[in-house]
Design an enzyme around this catalytic site. Sequence first.
Site, PDB file in Angstrom:
ATOM      1  N   CYS A   1       0.602  54.366  35.983  1.00  0.00           N
ATOM      2  CA  CYS A   1       0.572  54.885  34.601  1.00  0.00           C
ATOM      3  C   CYS A   1       0.451  56.401  34.601  1.00  0.00           C
ATOM      4  O   CYS A   1       0.904  57.059  33.667  1.00  0.00           O
ATOM      5  CB  CYS A   1      -0.642  54.366  33.842  1.00  0.00           C
TER       6      CYS A   1
ATOM      7  N   HIS B   1       2.474  46.739  29.104  1.00  0.00           N
ATOM      8  CA  HIS B   1       3.694  47.407  29.583  1.00  0.00           C
ATOM      9  C   HIS B   1       4.195  46.631  30.800  1.00  0.00           C
ATOM     10  O   HIS B   1       3.396  46.051  31.534  1.00  0.00           O
ATOM     11  CB  HIS B   1       3.407  48.850  30.037  1.00  0.00           C
TER      12      HIS B   1
ATOM     13  N   GLU C   1       8.174  53.036  24.823  1.00  0.00           N
ATOM     14  CA  GLU C   1       6.993  53.457  25.572  1.00  0.00           C
ATOM     15  C   GLU C   1       7.383  54.115  26.900  1.00  0.00           C
ATOM     16  O   GLU C   1       6.562  54.256  27.801  1.00  0.00           O
ATOM     17  CB  GLU C   1       6.075  52.253  25.804  1.00  0.00           C
TER      18      GLU C   1
END
Length: 448
Positions: A371, A252, A174
């Site tokens: 993000c 995450h 990711e």
Amino acid sequence: MPEANFDGLVGPTHSYAGLSYGNVASARNQGAASSPRSAALQGLAKMEAVAALGLVQGVLPPHERPHVPTLRALGMSGTDAEVLAKAAKEDPVLLARVSSASAMWTANAATVMPAADTRDGRTHFVAANLREMFHRAIEPPVTARALVAIFADRARFEVHDALPARTEDDFGDEGAANHTRLTAGVENGGEVRGVHFFVYGTAKDARRKPSRFPARQTRSASERVASLGALDPARCVFAQQNADAIDAGVFHNDVIAVGNGNMLLCHELAFEDRAGTHAALRRAVGETLAIVEIKADEVSLEEAVKSYLFNSQLLTLPDGTMALVSPAECEENPRVKAAIDRVIADRGNPLARAVYMDVRESMRNGGGPACLRLRVPLADDDLGRINRSAVIDGAKLAELRAWATRRYRETLRAEDLADPALLRESRDALDELTRILRLGSIYDFQRT
Ligand code: SUG
């Protein structure tokens, strides 16, 4: 020079479809109407604020959505309008998936390993495969093309395709959301050597695994990324994320820890082996590393997930202090605000101030300030070797604001995704954007 930040611009089909299992905000807002235009303007305001702190701020483009080629690959045929109508009728969730603007969260675009740390002295990007979620797994090819269009000089930069991924246990990656570069001092740019901290959610031999929500990052993927990036293994630290944190909605690592330079701000429940992880980082970075922990009785896991405290950007400013760019939700929660104020008041770390930004359109899908950006530590002379049209200044900001205001809809609902006019509008908007940012033909609709 300090690291540059490349923010993702939200696309014209930004919507709330509840697509990300394990991402609490995404599930909570499923079905809500979205505002693509406000989302774009909020993102641009954040880029402006970071640039105003004295940092180099770049922009990465949205992807082509709805992605008709994916629907065709799944057997839907006819004109584009017919393909959209079929998808809406036969599989509305699939239509939402191929329409998601999720490429805006560029912390998931790639992992970046700067020249100072790599064996060949070039900066390496490894596009993330994002294989855990269908709507995100279609991002990597265009991500790689966009990166190549900006970091085109092969003498300085190498963009690697995403890791191949097949089964659940192998190479789920990711990107930078699970990777933190730390250095011995506040300097975080491409001139100083760094330590690479990779946090994974699961591994074949993991002692514990989350029981409720998926662990998206695997240890083997992190190891392959480090190897592709030609990093020195002695300057890499791998640690497992706390399984309970994943089950609380920490999908995450950047939802529970943020690091920069010689500072790591993390929750006490961030890592499976708390003491071992801290010790490994201290050994690798040195005694100048400031690990600033927030205890669960100060901010609970739930409050951390809700406010996105740890999804703040921790930035080194030109004056050698650090600033935290946090979501407005942190300022509105008195306990979270008090925790930030405590860390600022504490002289044992370089954090000097906090800036609060409204990125609510993104937050409702589980994307905070951190993000939204890909960090790229550049050396001074690299700046002249990248595509400067993708770097923000006053004129570029004004151009992008006018573009988004003109091109993006004020409101979008699920049923609008099948509207062929939306597809046309989106392609026209992106076609214009590739000219503004001088990216060339990165989209499928421009190449066929
Ligand atoms: O992958 N949300 C994204 C949010 C990514 C946040 N990134 C970082 N933490 N670095 C995700 O879960 C939701 C889309 C929807 O439900 O419509 C979404 O994809």
